[in-house]
Design a protein around this motif. Structure first.
Motif, PDB file in Angstrom:
ATOM      1  N   UNK A 117      -8.606   8.725 -11.252  1.00  0.00           N
ATOM      2  CA  UNK A 117      -9.535   7.735 -11.793  1.00  0.00           C
ATOM      3  C   UNK A 117      -9.180   7.289 -13.209  1.00  0.00           C
ATOM      4  N   UNK A 118      -8.119   7.868 -13.757  1.00  0.00           N
ATOM      5  CA  UNK A 118      -7.834   7.672 -15.174  1.00  0.00           C
ATOM      6  C   UNK A 118      -6.811   6.578 -15.470  1.00  0.00           C
ATOM      7  N   UNK A 119      -6.250   5.960 -14.431  1.00  0.00           N
ATOM      8  CA  UNK A 119      -5.180   4.993 -14.630  1.00  0.00           C
ATOM      9  C   UNK A 119      -5.543   3.636 -14.050  1.00  0.00           C
ATOM     10  N   UNK A 120      -4.921   2.596 -14.622  1.00  0.00           N
ATOM     11  CA  UNK A 120      -5.068   1.239 -14.094  1.00  0.00           C
ATOM     12  C   UNK A 120      -3.960   1.046 -13.073  1.00  0.00           C
ATOM     13  N   UNK A 121      -4.251   1.346 -11.807  1.00  0.00           N
ATOM     14  CA  UNK A 121      -3.201   1.264 -10.808  1.00  0.00           C
ATOM     15  C   UNK A 121      -2.969  -0.165 -10.318  1.00  0.00           C
ATOM     16  N   UNK A 122      -3.521  -1.131 -11.061  1.00  0.00           N
ATOM     17  CA  UNK A 122      -3.130  -2.517 -10.869  1.00  0.00           C
ATOM     18  C   UNK A 122      -2.458  -3.020 -12.133  1.00  0.00           C
ATOM     19  N   UNK A 123      -2.130  -2.093 -13.039  1.00  0.00           N
ATOM     20  CA  UNK A 123      -1.551  -2.448 -14.326  1.00  0.00           C
ATOM     21  C   UNK A 123      -0.038  -2.363 -14.319  1.00  0.00           C
ATOM     22  N   UNK A 124       0.538  -2.232 -15.512  1.00  0.00           N
ATOM     23  CA  UNK A 124       1.994  -2.294 -15.639  1.00  0.00           C
ATOM     24  C   UNK A 124       2.688  -1.005 -15.233  1.00  0.00           C
ATOM     25  N   UNK A 125       1.927   0.069 -15.061  1.00  0.00           N
ATOM     26  CA  UNK A 125       2.576   1.294 -14.594  1.00  0.00           C
ATOM     27  C   UNK A 125       3.082   1.117 -13.165  1.00  0.00           C
ATOM     28  N   UNK A 126       2.539   0.134 -12.461  1.00  0.00           N
ATOM     29  CA  UNK A 126       3.031  -0.208 -11.121  1.00  0.00           C
ATOM     30  C   UNK A 126       3.587  -1.636 -11.151  1.00  0.00           C
ATOM     31  N   UNK A 127       4.385  -1.919 -12.170  1.00  0.00           N
ATOM     32  CA  UNK A 127       4.944  -3.258 -12.350  1.00  0.00           C
ATOM     33  C   UNK A 127       5.764  -3.695 -11.130  1.00  0.00           C
ATOM     34  N   UNK A 128       5.776  -5.000 -10.909  1.00  0.00           N
ATOM     35  CA  UNK A 128       6.588  -5.558  -9.837  1.00  0.00           C
ATOM     36  C   UNK A 128       6.041  -5.323  -8.449  1.00  0.00           C
ATOM     37  N   UNK A 129       4.781  -4.920  -8.353  1.00  0.00           N
ATOM     38  CA  UNK A 129       4.190  -4.703  -7.035  1.00  0.00           C
ATOM     39  C   UNK A 129       4.543  -3.374  -6.398  1.00  0.00           C
ATOM     40  N   UNK A 130       5.221  -2.480  -7.144  1.00  0.00           N
ATOM     41  CA  UNK A 130       5.540  -1.170  -6.576  1.00  0.00           C
ATOM     42  C   UNK A 130       4.284  -0.303  -6.542  1.00  0.00           C
ATOM     43  N   UNK A 131       4.325   0.748  -5.774  1.00  0.00           N
ATOM     44  CA  UNK A 131       3.182   1.654  -5.690  1.00  0.00           C
ATOM     45  C   UNK A 131       3.656   3.092  -5.822  1.00  0.00           C
ATOM     46  N   UNK A 159       7.377   8.760  -9.244  1.00  0.00           N
ATOM     47  CA  UNK A 159       8.340   8.011  -8.443  1.00  0.00           C
ATOM     48  C   UNK A 159       7.563   6.925  -7.720  1.00  0.00           C
ATOM     49  N   UNK A 160       8.273   5.902  -7.272  1.00  0.00           N
ATOM     50  CA  UNK A 160       7.598   4.737  -6.722  1.00  0.00           C
ATOM     51  C   UNK A 160       8.218   4.277  -5.409  1.00  0.00           C
ATOM     52  N   UNK A 161       7.433   3.472  -4.705  1.00  0.00           N
ATOM     53  CA  UNK A 161       7.907   2.785  -3.520  1.00  0.00           C
ATOM     54  C   UNK A 161       7.852   1.288  -3.775  1.00  0.00           C
ATOM     55  N   UNK A 162       8.810   0.565  -3.232  1.00  0.00           N
ATOM     56  CA  UNK A 162       8.816  -0.888  -3.319  1.00  0.00           C
ATOM     57  C   UNK A 162       7.696  -1.445  -2.453  1.00  0.00           C
ATOM     58  N   UNK A 163       7.353  -2.716  -2.622  1.00  0.00           N
ATOM     59  CA  UNK A 163       6.286  -3.301  -1.798  1.00  0.00           C
ATOM     60  C   UNK A 163       6.532  -3.169  -0.291  1.00  0.00           C
ATOM     61  N   UNK A 164       7.799  -3.052   0.119  1.00  0.00           N
ATOM     62  CA  UNK A 164       8.103  -2.899   1.549  1.00  0.00           C
ATOM     63  C   UNK A 164       8.007  -1.451   2.033  1.00  0.00           C
TER      64      UNK A 164
END
Length: 223
Positions: A117-131, A159-164
């Motif tokens: 609950x502490x992060x903006x998961x629509x913010x720049x930490x997930x830049x470029x549409x990654x999740x 670590x992240x995943x691309x939008x696909x």
């Protein structure tokens, strides 16, 4: 918000200092990181970034102003209260459950819901549409600072995943909660880049940027 300060190094370089910004009272950046000009829209959530020219290495900040409950604040405070040593400066948090749904470490599991609950998961930490790739990411308590100024913070090795849905191989993040998030939300600072870039700067980022920085709670009311 931003100022410049001459470093004590023999080389005549200037090191950026951020002050009075969100949950940051005062925080020095690393040499070579230059402030990036941003539009008003890009500065949403108090975001800023400093980047090494010619690389993807960045040091960034943003904040979530969603207040946490008293129970969530207490769950996180228990982690910040951990005493770590120079010999054992970190402990990986265990969020796993057994086959019967029992948490392997109840205190860690309680903190996980607060962390989410502490992060903006629509913010720049997930830049470029990654999740966020939760299976490949880890969280830990980590000792920063030295001697009497040493303290414990929460670190995410993300670590992240691309939008696909495929693993994102060229982007990693070392994100830090520098103080206990409170009723006013959470400010957090992170280092990002390729795996090699994060590895190169990670120790200095933790010990200099975070360890020597001064941070403050965001104002708000207990839920």
């Amino acid at each position: 918000m931003q100022d410049k300060e001459r470093s004590g190094a023999a080389v005549s370089e200037r090191k950026a200092v951020v002050s009075d910004h969100g949950s940051i009272d005062s925080m020095s950046l690393l040499e070579g990181f230059e402030v990036m000009p941003l539009s008003a829209e890009e500065m949403e959530n108090e975001y800023f970034e400093y980047k090494v020219p010619g690389t993807t290495a960045r040091i960034c900040y943003e904040q979530s102003e969603m207040g946490l409950s008293e129970l969530d604040c207490e769950a996180l405070k228990a982690l910040f209260d951990e005493v770590l040593s120079e010999k054992n400066p970190s402990r990986q948090l265990d969020f796993s459950y057994d086959a019967n749904g029992v948490a392997s470490n109840e205190a860690d599991s309680n903190a996980y819901f607060a962390i989410c609950q502490s992060f903006v998961f629509g913010g720049y930490i997930v830049r470029g549409g990654c999740r966020l790739d939760e299976d490949r990411s880890t969280w830990e308590t980590h000792r920063v600072g030295a001697d009497a100024s040493a303290r414990t913070v929460i670190v995410g090795n993300l670590r992240f995943m691309s939008p696909d849905g495929k693993p994102h191989k060229n982007r990693q993040v070392c994100v830090v909660m520098p103080i206990v998030p409170g009723p006013g939300g959470c400010g957090y600072v992170w280092l990002e880049g390729t795996g090699k870039e994060v590895e190169r700067y990670r120790q200095q980022f933790l010990q200099v940027v975070v360890g020597e920085g001064r941070f403050r709670e965001l104002p708000g009311s207990i839920i």
